[in-house]
Design a protein around this motif. Structure first.
Motif, PDB file in Angstrom:
ATOM      1  N   ALA A  34       0.825  -1.205   0.000  1.00 30.18           N
ATOM      2  CA  ALA A  34       0.000   0.000   0.000  1.00 30.18           C
ATOM      3  C   ALA A  34       0.864   1.262   0.000  1.00 30.18           C
ATOM      4  N   GLY A  35       2.118   1.138   0.349  1.00 30.18           N
ATOM      5  CA  GLY A  35       3.019   2.292   0.405  1.00 30.18           C
ATOM      6  C   GLY A  35       4.450   1.819   0.448  1.00 30.18           C
ATOM      7  N   THR A  36       5.327   2.663   0.946  1.00 34.75           N
ATOM      8  CA  THR A  36       6.745   2.351   1.024  1.00 34.75           C
ATOM      9  C   THR A  36       6.996   1.250   2.044  1.00 34.75           C
ATOM     10  N   LEU A  37       7.833   0.295   1.698  1.00 35.02           N
ATOM     11  CA  LEU A  37       8.207  -0.777   2.611  1.00 35.02           C
ATOM     12  C   LEU A  37       9.578  -0.468   3.191  1.00 35.02           C
ATOM     13  N   LYS A  38       9.683  -0.547   4.519  1.00 34.27           N
ATOM     14  CA  LYS A  38      10.965  -0.341   5.188  1.00 34.27           C
ATOM     15  C   LYS A  38      11.203  -1.532   6.103  1.00 34.27           C
ATOM     16  N   VAL A  39      12.317  -2.217   5.889  1.00 36.01           N
ATOM     17  CA  VAL A  39      12.664  -3.380   6.702  1.00 36.01           C
ATOM     18  C   VAL A  39      14.091  -3.210   7.184  1.00 36.01           C
ATOM     19  N   LYS A  40      14.303  -3.502   8.478  1.00 40.91           N
ATOM     20  CA  LYS A  40      15.649  -3.382   9.028  1.00 40.91           C
ATOM     21  C   LYS A  40      15.898  -4.549   9.965  1.00 40.91           C
ATOM     22  N   ALA A  41      17.040  -5.165   9.817  1.00 40.93           N
ATOM     23  CA  ALA A  41      17.453  -6.243  10.721  1.00 40.93           C
ATOM     24  C   ALA A  41      18.889  -5.945  11.139  1.00 40.93           C
ATOM     25  N   GLU A  42      19.181  -6.185  12.417  1.00 41.43           N
ATOM     26  CA  GLU A  42      20.524  -5.921  12.920  1.00 41.43           C
ATOM     27  C   GLU A  42      21.180  -7.216  13.368  1.00 41.43           C
ATOM     28  N   GLY A  43      22.473  -7.307  13.186  1.00 41.47           N
ATOM     29  CA  GLY A  43      23.212  -8.486  13.613  1.00 41.47           C
ATOM     30  C   GLY A  43      22.941  -9.687  12.725  1.00 41.47           C
ATOM     31  N   ARG A  44      23.429 -10.842  13.159  1.00 42.16           N
ATOM     32  CA  ARG A  44      23.218 -12.075  12.395  1.00 42.16           C
ATOM     33  C   ARG A  44      21.722 -12.363  12.365  1.00 42.16           C
ATOM     34  N   THR A  45      21.222 -12.624  11.166  1.00 42.94           N
ATOM     35  CA  THR A  45      19.784 -12.758  10.960  1.00 42.94           C
ATOM     36  C   THR A  45      19.470 -14.026  10.199  1.00 42.94           C
ATOM     37  N   ASP A  46      18.512 -14.797  10.705  1.00 43.22           N
ATOM     38  CA  ASP A  46      17.987 -15.937   9.956  1.00 43.22           C
ATOM     39  C   ASP A  46      16.925 -15.413   9.003  1.00 43.22           C
TER      40      ASP A  46
END
Length: 142
Positions: A34-46
């Motif tokens: 529906a709009g802008t997607l913002k995704v953030k993950a920090e450190g080791r990520t599965d």
């Protein structure tokens, strides 16, 4: 002379490119946000991708996610009640992000007559569960 050098420069770049071979891809589902997607993950990520099917009348139960997720609704309509008791209906062909953390408790329900099929990509801290069961928020108990 300058023209020859330019032609050689472009020619060598084109010669280095090679067409792909023996590679296929299948689109499992497509959804437009529906709009802008913002995704953030920090450190080791599965990073985990899975399909989820919710039968008519089914629900996920109240829960939250230790990391954000991106979901695409392939079929049906997913109805989510969020931590503030607002309700979002997400039909087939659309996508959404669920933020992480215990302050983003929610429940997903299939209020329709056909199964809801989801394709979900989880971005959770290494070794974390995909979701954590939680109590309903106070506003849902009123």
């Amino acid at each position: 002379m300058t023209g020859c050098a330019a032609a050689l420069a472009f020619g060598s770049t084109a010669a280095a490119a090679t067409p792909g071979s023996g590679v296929t891809g299948t689109v499992l589902a497509k959804g437009t946000s529906a709009g802008t997607l913002k995704v953030k993950a920090e450190g080791r990520t599965d990073v985990i991708v899975r399909t989820i099917t919710i039968e008519p009348g089914g629900s996920t139960g109240w829960h939250y996610h230790p990391g954000p997720l991106i979901a695409v609704v392939k079929s049906g309509t997913l109805t989510r009640t969020l931590h503030d008791c607002s309700v979002e209906a997400t039909p087939a062909g659309t996508s959404f992000i669920e933020p992480s953390g215990s302050h983003h408790v929610h429940i997903g329900r299939n209020l329709g007559t056909e199964p809801v099929e989801l394709y979900v990509t989880y971005l959770v801290p290494e070794g974390s569960p995909l979701s954590v069961d939680a109590d309903a928020p106070e506003c849902a108990e009123e």
